[in-house]
Design an enzyme around this catalytic site. Structure first.
Site, PDB file in Angstrom:
ATOM      1  CG  ASP A  50     -42.533  83.260 135.371  1.00 58.45           C
ATOM      2  OD1 ASP A  50     -42.404  84.279 136.051  1.00 58.45           O
ATOM      3  OD2 ASP A  50     -42.356  83.218 134.141  1.00 58.45           O
ATOM      4  N   GLY A  77     -34.236  73.292 143.592  1.00 54.50           N
ATOM      5  CA  GLY A  77     -35.079  73.345 144.780  1.00 54.50           C
ATOM      6  C   GLY A  77     -36.405  74.045 144.557  1.00 54.50           C
ATOM      7  CB  THR A 119     -29.031  72.689 141.076  1.00 54.24           C
ATOM      8  OG1 THR A 119     -28.265  73.806 141.530  1.00 54.24           O
ATOM      9  CG2 THR A 119     -28.840  71.564 142.055  1.00 54.24           C
ATOM     10  CG  ASP A 172     -25.837  76.552 143.048  1.00 49.37           C
ATOM     11  OD1 ASP A 172     -24.753  76.928 142.560  1.00 49.37           O
ATOM     12  OD2 ASP A 172     -26.859  77.266 143.072  1.00 49.37           O
ATOM     13  N   GLY A 178     -22.837  79.817 143.799  1.00 50.13           N
ATOM     14  CA  GLY A 178     -23.068  79.138 145.067  1.00 50.13           C
ATOM     15  C   GLY A 178     -23.532  80.155 146.081  1.00 50.13           C
TER      16      GLY A 178
END
Length: 374
Positions: free
Chosen positions: A75, A111, A133, A135, A178
């Site tokens: 959120d 991010g 993360t 990723d 990814g």
């Protein structure tokens, strides 16, 4: 009066989050004599004022745990689902920050979390973030915690597929996470010895992939492993995305164009199932070899964090506590070699660390005859 610090975790769960919470919390408590509270389930929990005291007992024994003891959500403060509608709940979050007399808010995430934290910083809150993360696509940091664990899990999956591929003379396609960046598929593909690596940064030609597999078959190697990032796209799809889903039929209008663009983006971005499945079917048709698909999915996020991630999360967590004590806010604690560096959130938000086409990992992979489909 002791300073009060808030902590929350946001975005997808990731190995190392608990280690980071522990690093921040124990350093703030023991070294700097501050008090710490956690907000449950990310920015939503902060909006709903759901808190948890993070004392020594709460932080004990969590170093090796996967996930996050605080819970998480995706959120956004400025677009949060409330009563069936998206609402800007920034003012409520700021109010709860003041209600608890917080001196700073520590946000752990990727991010999106960096962007949300920057939004709160612009509202006058003292904010500091840590990069998380699997990723590995957060900019301005050497690596994000969560990546090392996921890389190990993905590499083990490639390892395990080798025996089946070899025994049954099959093409085995492994879909890894990814969506926009190929670090995980690239790292696991190299470490696991995949024959083909497909990443979002390099659109592939399925015929080139099939040709590489056939060269292996003709040389007596009757199996191939394809490590594919979920966001990997063909050259054809890359062109469609670049065109923005232009309407080439008889129908026209802004609504139709918007719908087509969304469909193109969803397929290219991997939000709809079928990209990797379609590739497996194409390779079977083009090569005549039996093809099977494995989607690793959320297994990559779970389990005990690796030693590397525990170490990284603890280092960045204690560095975060040091910056809080110094009153240095509006920054992300970035990994720099064996040390750290505070970098401005303004320089982090809205950016993504993708794999450079001239990266040494790609050069190394090409040197051992790994195919990228280009």
């Amino acid at each position: 009066m002791s300073k009060m610090i808030g902590i929350l975790t946001s975005g997808g769960d990731s190995p190392g989050l608990n280690a980071a919470i522990r690093g921040v919390g124990k350093a703030l408590l023991g070294r700097y004599g501050m008090k710490v509270i956690g907000f449950r389930d990310g920015f939503r929990g902060m909006m709903e004022n759901r808190t948890q005291l993070l004392d020594s007992a709460a932080l004990s024994g969590i170093l090796t745990l996967g996930g996050t003891i605080l819970g998480t959500s995706r959120d956004k403060p400025y677009a949060m689902p409330v009563a069936g509608k998206l609402r800007d709940m920034t003012d409520v979050i700021v109010e709860n920050y003041r209600r608890h007399h917080l001196d700073a808010l520590v946000c752990l995430g990727g991010g999106g979390t960096q962007k949300n934290a920057y939004h709160l910083m612009k509202q006058g809150l003292n904010v500091i973030t840590l990069p998380k993360t699997i990723d590995n696509d957060v900019v301005m940091t050497d690596v994000s915690f969560g990546y090392d664990t996921a890389l190990g899990i993905a590499t083990e999956a490639v390892d395990r597929l080798h025996s089946t591929a070899h025994s049954h003379h099959r093409i085995l396609v492994l879909e890894l996470m990814g969506n926009k960046a190929g670090w995980l598929a690239l790292g696991a593909g190299i470490a696991g010895g995949a024959d083909v690596i497909l990443i979002p940064e390099i659109p592939y030609d399925v015929k080139q992939v099939a040709a590489a597999i056939m060269r292996r078959s003709h040389s007596g190697q009757g199996f191939s492993i394809v490590a594919m990032a979920e966001g990997a796209i063909s050259r054809e799809d890359a062109v469609k995305l670049a065109e923005g889903g232009k309407d080439k039929g008889s129908k026209s209008g802004a609504g139709k164009k918007k719908e087509q663009k969304q469909q193109a983006q969803e397929r290219v971005a991997g939000r709809k199932p079928g990209n990797s499945q379609h590739l497996a079917q194409q390779l079977e048709e083009l090569t005549g070899l039996e093809s099977r698909l494995t989607i690793l999915g959320y297994l990559q996020r779970g389990g005990t964090p690796s030693a590397g991630d525990r170490l990284l999360a603890t280092r960045l967590g204690t560095a975060c506590a040091e910056l809080v004590n110094k009153g240095e806010f509006g920054v992300m604690v970035a990994a720099r070699g064996d040390s750290f560096k505070p970098v401005s959130l303004k320089d982090v938000v809205g950016k993504r660390k993708t794999v450079p086409l001239d990266h040494d990992w790609i050069k190394s992979a090409r040197s051992v005859h790994t195919c990228f489909g280009d």
